[in-house]
Design an enzyme around this catalytic site. Sequence first.
Site, short mmCIF file in Angstrom:
data_model
loop_
_atom_site.label_atom_id
_atom_site.label_comp_id
_atom_site.label_asym_id
_atom_site.label_seq_id
_atom_site.Cartn_x
_atom_site.Cartn_y
_atom_site.Cartn_z
N CYS A 1 1.28 -1.85 16.17
CA CYS A 1 1.23 -1.61 14.72
C CYS A 1 0.53 -2.74 14.00
O CYS A 1 0.83 -3.92 14.21
CB CYS A 1 2.66 -1.46 14.19
SG CYS A 1 2.72 -1.18 12.42
N CYS B 1 6.10 -4.66 16.13
CA CYS B 1 5.78 -3.63 17.12
C CYS B 1 4.34 -3.87 17.59
O CYS B 1 3.44 -4.10 16.78
CB CYS B 1 5.95 -2.23 16.52
SG CYS B 1 7.65 -1.92 16.02
N CYS C 1 -1.27 6.04 10.10
CA CYS C 1 -0.02 5.40 10.52
C CYS C 1 -0.30 4.06 11.17
O CYS C 1 -1.11 3.96 12.08
CB CYS C 1 0.70 6.22 11.60
SG CYS C 1 1.04 7.88 11.14
N CYS D 1 6.28 -7.15 7.66
CA CYS D 1 7.35 -6.57 8.47
C CYS D 1 7.85 -7.61 9.45
O CYS D 1 7.10 -8.49 9.86
CB CYS D 1 6.81 -5.35 9.23
SG CYS D 1 8.09 -4.32 9.97
N CYS E 1 3.31 8.53 1.43
CA CYS E 1 3.86 7.58 2.39
C CYS E 1 4.08 6.25 1.67
O CYS E 1 3.14 5.62 1.20
CB CYS E 1 2.85 7.45 3.55
SG CYS E 1 3.40 6.32 4.82
N GLU F 1 0.81 -1.22 0.00
CA GLU F 1 0.00 0.00 0.00
C GLU F 1 0.84 1.27 0.00
O GLU F 1 1.96 1.30 0.52
CB GLU F 1 -0.94 -0.01 1.21
CG GLU F 1 -1.98 -1.10 1.10
CD GLU F 1 -2.90 -1.23 2.31
OE1 GLU F 1 -4.08 -1.49 2.12
OE2 GLU F 1 -2.43 -1.06 3.45
N1 SAH Z 1 9.50 0.54 10.29
C1 SAH Z 1 9.61 1.98 10.14
C2 SAH Z 1 8.62 2.49 9.15
C3 SAH Z 1 7.17 2.42 9.59
S1 SAH Z 1 6.68 4.06 9.80
C4 SAH Z 1 9.46 2.61 11.50
O1 SAH Z 1 9.17 1.90 12.46
O2 SAH Z 1 9.71 3.81 11.63
C5 SAH Z 1 5.17 3.99 10.52
C6 SAH Z 1 5.08 4.90 11.73
O3 SAH Z 1 3.78 4.77 12.27
C7 SAH Z 1 6.06 4.45 12.80
O4 SAH Z 1 6.46 5.54 13.58
C8 SAH Z 1 5.16 3.56 13.59
O5 SAH Z 1 5.70 3.30 14.85
C9 SAH Z 1 3.89 4.34 13.61
N2 SAH Z 1 2.73 3.50 13.93
C10 SAH Z 1 2.58 2.19 13.77
N3 SAH Z 1 1.37 1.77 14.18
C11 SAH Z 1 0.72 2.86 14.61
C12 SAH Z 1 -0.59 3.08 15.12
N4 SAH Z 1 -1.46 2.09 15.24
N5 SAH Z 1 -0.92 4.35 15.44
C13 SAH Z 1 -0.05 5.36 15.27
N6 SAH Z 1 1.18 5.21 14.78
C14 SAH Z 1 1.57 3.96 14.45
#
Ligand code: SAH
Length: 397
Positions: free
Chosen positions: A126, A123, A368, A119, A112, A99
């Site tokens: 996420c 996390c 995000c 992945c 984005c 996406e």
């Molecule tokens: N792997 C990289 C790129 C992903 S960026 C990284 O971790 O930076 C995506 C961003 O959105 C990251 O900062 C991630 O931590 C954040 N993110 C992931 N899940 C989220 C959620 N449910 N709500 C808000 N931010 C989230």
Amino acid sequence: MNVMTAPVPLIGLAPDALKAALIAAGVPEKTAPMRTRQVWNWAYVHGLNDFARMSNLAKDFRLLMAERFSLARPEVVTEQISTDGTRKWLLRSGGQEFETVFIPEPGRGTLCVSSQVGCTLNCRFCHTGTQRLVRNLTPGEIVGQVMVARDALGDWPSGASPGKVETGFPSGGATRTNAGADRRITNVVMMGMGEPLYNFDNVKAALAIVADGDALAFSKRRVTLSTAGVVPMIPRAGAEIGSALAISLHAVRDEIRDVLVPLNKKYPLKELLDACRAYPGVSNARRITFEYVMLKDVNDSLADARQLVKLMSGIPAKINLIPFNPWPGAPYECSEWEEIEKFAEIVNRAGYASPVRTPRGRDIMAACGQLKSESLKQRASERLAQMRSAELQRMPS
Ligand code: SAH
């Protein structure tokens, strides 16, 4: 289609590799550098995907190119448009789906981009993290996301769109309007699915084209790579890619970060922040962005805010507070708005800009951390639901 004659994809190749491909197809060595520049210009400045329309190329050469090569981008499976104008494209390439999201804001537009399908980082907050890694995206699939978005938004400098028949393009070398303020996509962020520093070579190759003044021509300051903290790759990212850096920090103590971002067990906070201090080119004019997702009763106390300010000392930083975006089965809730404001105030008072990121495209699961390829969504939420009910059963009643 016969494998022998399948067109060779050119998008994502570095100029040298493109030149080698042309020579292998019979272009004489002497004219190859010029041909390379011409094709490069049509592909990346004008966004053409049809060799027949490259009007300054000899007919025979156009036919040869069309026979042997392709400028295809990933295929658009679906396009969704949020009530707030955010757009999400589900793309398919090489049998996989991923996406890309466009976020329009007054005076700017951010794309984005994903680096992997799925992945490995897991996390806890996420959604993408609930999908296992399927594979790395290729340079063509990464730069192709920007090209798909330019196609869909009509955002090529000469107003070209691959399906449209125009005449009278400037004949090559026309980069003058390419990076201008009239573009709808002004910024590219590697913040989609995947960990870009675990797909370093392909991300580097793709961003070289994104930032090439004779290609997509984004200024490096407007290209941001976001990492969960793959510490050993951070100096290389600075030296070899040179984009802006964002760190998914999310917690200020190792015990909590170990849970939220399990990669922290390998590369704890101190090492991560040392790598940030040493990031090449970092200065007050070129700050590192720290992303901090606001999770209710997990990382949002005022003590956390004060500790965050302490950790930032000596690092030219911006802090981006991200309200948690929920997804089906998520184990967290978003902090109360009041808590987010109090948290932001402490950070602001310490002299750090700390904008709260407005959630965008939540209604189409484009915010995000909500990205996840459609085909796997169903299965993962089922899996989570099963895990939860198993957990509930284990709890003493
Ligand atoms: N792997 C990289 C790129 C992903 S960026 C990284 O971790 O930076 C995506 C961003 O959105 C990251 O900062 C991630 O931590 C954040 N993110 C992931 N899940 C989220 C959620 N449910 N709500 C808000 N931010 C989230």
